[in-house]
Design a protein around this motif. Structure first.
Motif, PDB file in Angstrom:
ATOM      1  N   TRP A  11      -8.052  13.768  -7.302  1.00  0.00           N
ATOM      2  CA  TRP A  11      -6.694  13.567  -6.864  1.00  0.00           C
ATOM      3  C   TRP A  11      -6.814  11.988  -7.074  1.00  0.00           C
ATOM      4  O   TRP A  11      -7.403  11.359  -7.139  1.00  0.00           O
ATOM      5  CB  TRP A  11      -6.815  13.839  -5.249  1.00  0.00           C
ATOM      6  CG  TRP A  11      -7.371  15.230  -5.050  1.00  0.00           C
ATOM      7  CD1 TRP A  11      -8.684  15.706  -4.495  1.00  0.00           C
ATOM      8  CD2 TRP A  11      -6.395  16.429  -5.055  1.00  0.00           C
ATOM      9  NE1 TRP A  11      -8.537  17.036  -4.390  1.00  0.00           N
ATOM     10  CE2 TRP A  11      -7.164  17.285  -4.798  1.00  0.00           C
ATOM     11  CE3 TRP A  11      -5.049  16.524  -5.603  1.00  0.00           C
ATOM     12  CZ2 TRP A  11      -6.445  18.685  -4.614  1.00  0.00           C
ATOM     13  CZ3 TRP A  11      -4.708  17.687  -5.777  1.00  0.00           C
ATOM     14  CH2 TRP A  11      -5.335  19.041  -5.343  1.00  0.00           C
ATOM     15  N   ALA A  12      -5.261  11.400  -7.193  1.00  0.00           N
ATOM     16  CA  ALA A  12      -4.961  10.135  -7.019  1.00  0.00           C
ATOM     17  C   ALA A  12      -5.385   9.311  -6.014  1.00  0.00           C
ATOM     18  O   ALA A  12      -5.729   8.058  -6.204  1.00  0.00           O
ATOM     19  CB  ALA A  12      -3.502  10.090  -7.517  1.00  0.00           C
ATOM     20  N   GLU A  13      -5.243  10.125  -4.666  1.00  0.00           N
ATOM     21  CA  GLU A  13      -5.475   9.269  -3.682  1.00  0.00           C
ATOM     22  C   GLU A  13      -7.065   8.758  -3.481  1.00  0.00           C
ATOM     23  O   GLU A  13      -7.416   7.999  -2.941  1.00  0.00           O
ATOM     24  CB  GLU A  13      -5.251  10.208  -2.278  1.00  0.00           C
ATOM     25  CG  GLU A  13      -3.839  10.584  -2.187  1.00  0.00           C
ATOM     26  CD  GLU A  13      -3.240  11.639  -3.107  1.00  0.00           C
ATOM     27  OE1 GLU A  13      -2.242  11.910  -3.163  1.00  0.00           O
ATOM     28  OE2 GLU A  13      -4.287  12.484  -3.836  1.00  0.00           O
ATOM     29  N   THR A  14      -7.876   9.652  -4.230  1.00  0.00           N
ATOM     30  CA  THR A  14      -9.433   9.115  -3.978  1.00  0.00           C
ATOM     31  C   THR A  14      -9.816   8.394  -5.294  1.00  0.00           C
ATOM     32  O   THR A  14     -11.056   7.975  -5.297  1.00  0.00           O
ATOM     33  CB  THR A  14     -10.290  10.435  -3.789  1.00  0.00           C
ATOM     34  OG1 THR A  14      -9.841  11.170  -4.822  1.00  0.00           O
ATOM     35  CG2 THR A  14      -9.820  10.879  -2.375  1.00  0.00           C
ATOM     36  N   SER A  15      -9.040   8.284  -6.213  1.00  0.00           N
ATOM     37  CA  SER A  15      -9.489   7.902  -7.760  1.00  0.00           C
ATOM     38  C   SER A  15      -9.850   6.476  -7.711  1.00  0.00           C
ATOM     39  O   SER A  15     -10.910   6.136  -8.377  1.00  0.00           O
ATOM     40  CB  SER A  15      -8.239   8.127  -8.741  1.00  0.00           C
ATOM     41  OG  SER A  15      -8.269   9.260  -9.008  1.00  0.00           O
ATOM     42  N   ALA A  16      -8.991   5.670  -7.000  1.00  0.00           N
ATOM     43  CA  ALA A  16      -9.459   4.159  -7.248  1.00  0.00           C
ATOM     44  C   ALA A  16     -10.795   3.930  -6.313  1.00  0.00           C
ATOM     45  O   ALA A  16     -11.372   3.024  -7.165  1.00  0.00           O
ATOM     46  CB  ALA A  16      -8.136   3.318  -6.461  1.00  0.00           C
ATOM     47  N   GLY A  17     -11.141   4.417  -5.413  1.00  0.00           N
ATOM     48  CA  GLY A  17     -12.399   4.337  -4.710  1.00  0.00           C
ATOM     49  C   GLY A  17     -13.457   4.587  -5.761  1.00  0.00           C
ATOM     50  O   GLY A  17     -14.636   4.073  -5.641  1.00  0.00           O
ATOM     51  N   GLY A  79      -4.115   1.487 -13.884  1.00  0.00           N
ATOM     52  CA  GLY A  79      -3.945   0.075 -12.995  1.00  0.00           C
ATOM     53  C   GLY A  79      -5.205  -0.460 -12.792  1.00  0.00           C
ATOM     54  O   GLY A  79      -5.620  -1.776 -12.664  1.00  0.00           O
ATOM     55  N   TRP A  80      -6.355   0.477 -12.537  1.00  0.00           N
ATOM     56  CA  TRP A  80      -7.719  -0.089 -12.152  1.00  0.00           C
ATOM     57  C   TRP A  80      -8.124  -0.871 -13.619  1.00  0.00           C
ATOM     58  O   TRP A  80      -8.979  -1.890 -13.292  1.00  0.00           O
ATOM     59  CB  TRP A  80      -8.698   1.163 -11.989  1.00  0.00           C
ATOM     60  CG  TRP A  80     -10.076   0.694 -12.058  1.00  0.00           C
ATOM     61  CD1 TRP A  80     -10.576   0.179 -10.856  1.00  0.00           C
ATOM     62  CD2 TRP A  80     -10.988   1.191 -12.822  1.00  0.00           C
ATOM     63  NE1 TRP A  80     -12.148  -0.016 -11.210  1.00  0.00           N
ATOM     64  CE2 TRP A  80     -12.306   0.460 -12.364  1.00  0.00           C
ATOM     65  CE3 TRP A  80     -10.897   1.893 -13.988  1.00  0.00           C
ATOM     66  CZ2 TRP A  80     -13.408   0.825 -13.289  1.00  0.00           C
ATOM     67  CZ3 TRP A  80     -12.163   1.902 -14.843  1.00  0.00           C
ATOM     68  CH2 TRP A  80     -13.157   1.608 -14.439  1.00  0.00           C
ATOM     69  N   GLY A  85     -12.621  -6.959 -13.734  1.00  0.00           N
ATOM     70  CA  GLY A  85     -13.880  -6.407 -13.830  1.00  0.00           C
ATOM     71  C   GLY A  85     -13.942  -4.882 -14.160  1.00  0.00           C
ATOM     72  O   GLY A  85     -15.154  -4.295 -14.415  1.00  0.00           O
ATOM     73  N   ALA A  86     -12.966  -4.316 -14.632  1.00  0.00           N
ATOM     74  CA  ALA A  86     -12.621  -2.857 -14.940  1.00  0.00           C
ATOM     75  C   ALA A  86     -13.562  -2.750 -16.301  1.00  0.00           C
ATOM     76  O   ALA A  86     -14.163  -1.667 -16.588  1.00  0.00           O
ATOM     77  CB  ALA A  86     -11.380  -2.204 -15.234  1.00  0.00           C
TER      78      ALA A  86
END
Length: 106
Positions: A11-17, A79-80, A85-86
């Motif tokens: 899910w996009a909503e949890t991907s950044a974390g 975006g990440w 630091g990615a």
């Protein structure tokens, strides 16, 4: 030797974390590679046991829905990755987009 950190993104909503957690783990590994995996479920997997086939319209809607879901996840990944630091000399990041059953692709 390169260590691989696999991040299964649903899910996009949890991907950044999840990506941030992978980057934190990779920071402590001399040579790490983060593989961000998004799995598109095939339309055929949506057929119920009582159904014999999936109609063309149902298939089209499902495929569009999955494509939009994965595109949103990929946008978070891009975006990440563009952020600080990615990726560094010590850590390489790869995007993987496949169609299949998640439990088989992971």
């Amino acid at each position: 030797m390169t260590e691989i950190i696999l991040v299964a993104l649903r899910w996009a909503e949890t991907s950044a974390g999840l990506l941030a957690a992978a980057a934190a783990a990779a920071a402590s590994i001399p040579a790490a590679r983060i593989e961000a995996l998004a799995v598109r479920m095939p339309a055929a997997a949506m057929i119920l046991p009582t159904e014999e086939m999936l109609g063309d319209e149902q298939r089209r809607r499902w495929e569009e829905s999955e494509a939009a879901r994965v595109a949103a996840i990929e946008a978070v990944y891009r975006g990440w990755r563009a952020g600080a630091g990615a990726e560094s000399e010590r850590c390489r990041c790869d995007w993987i987009d496949v169609e299949g059953m998640p439990e088989q692709e992971v």
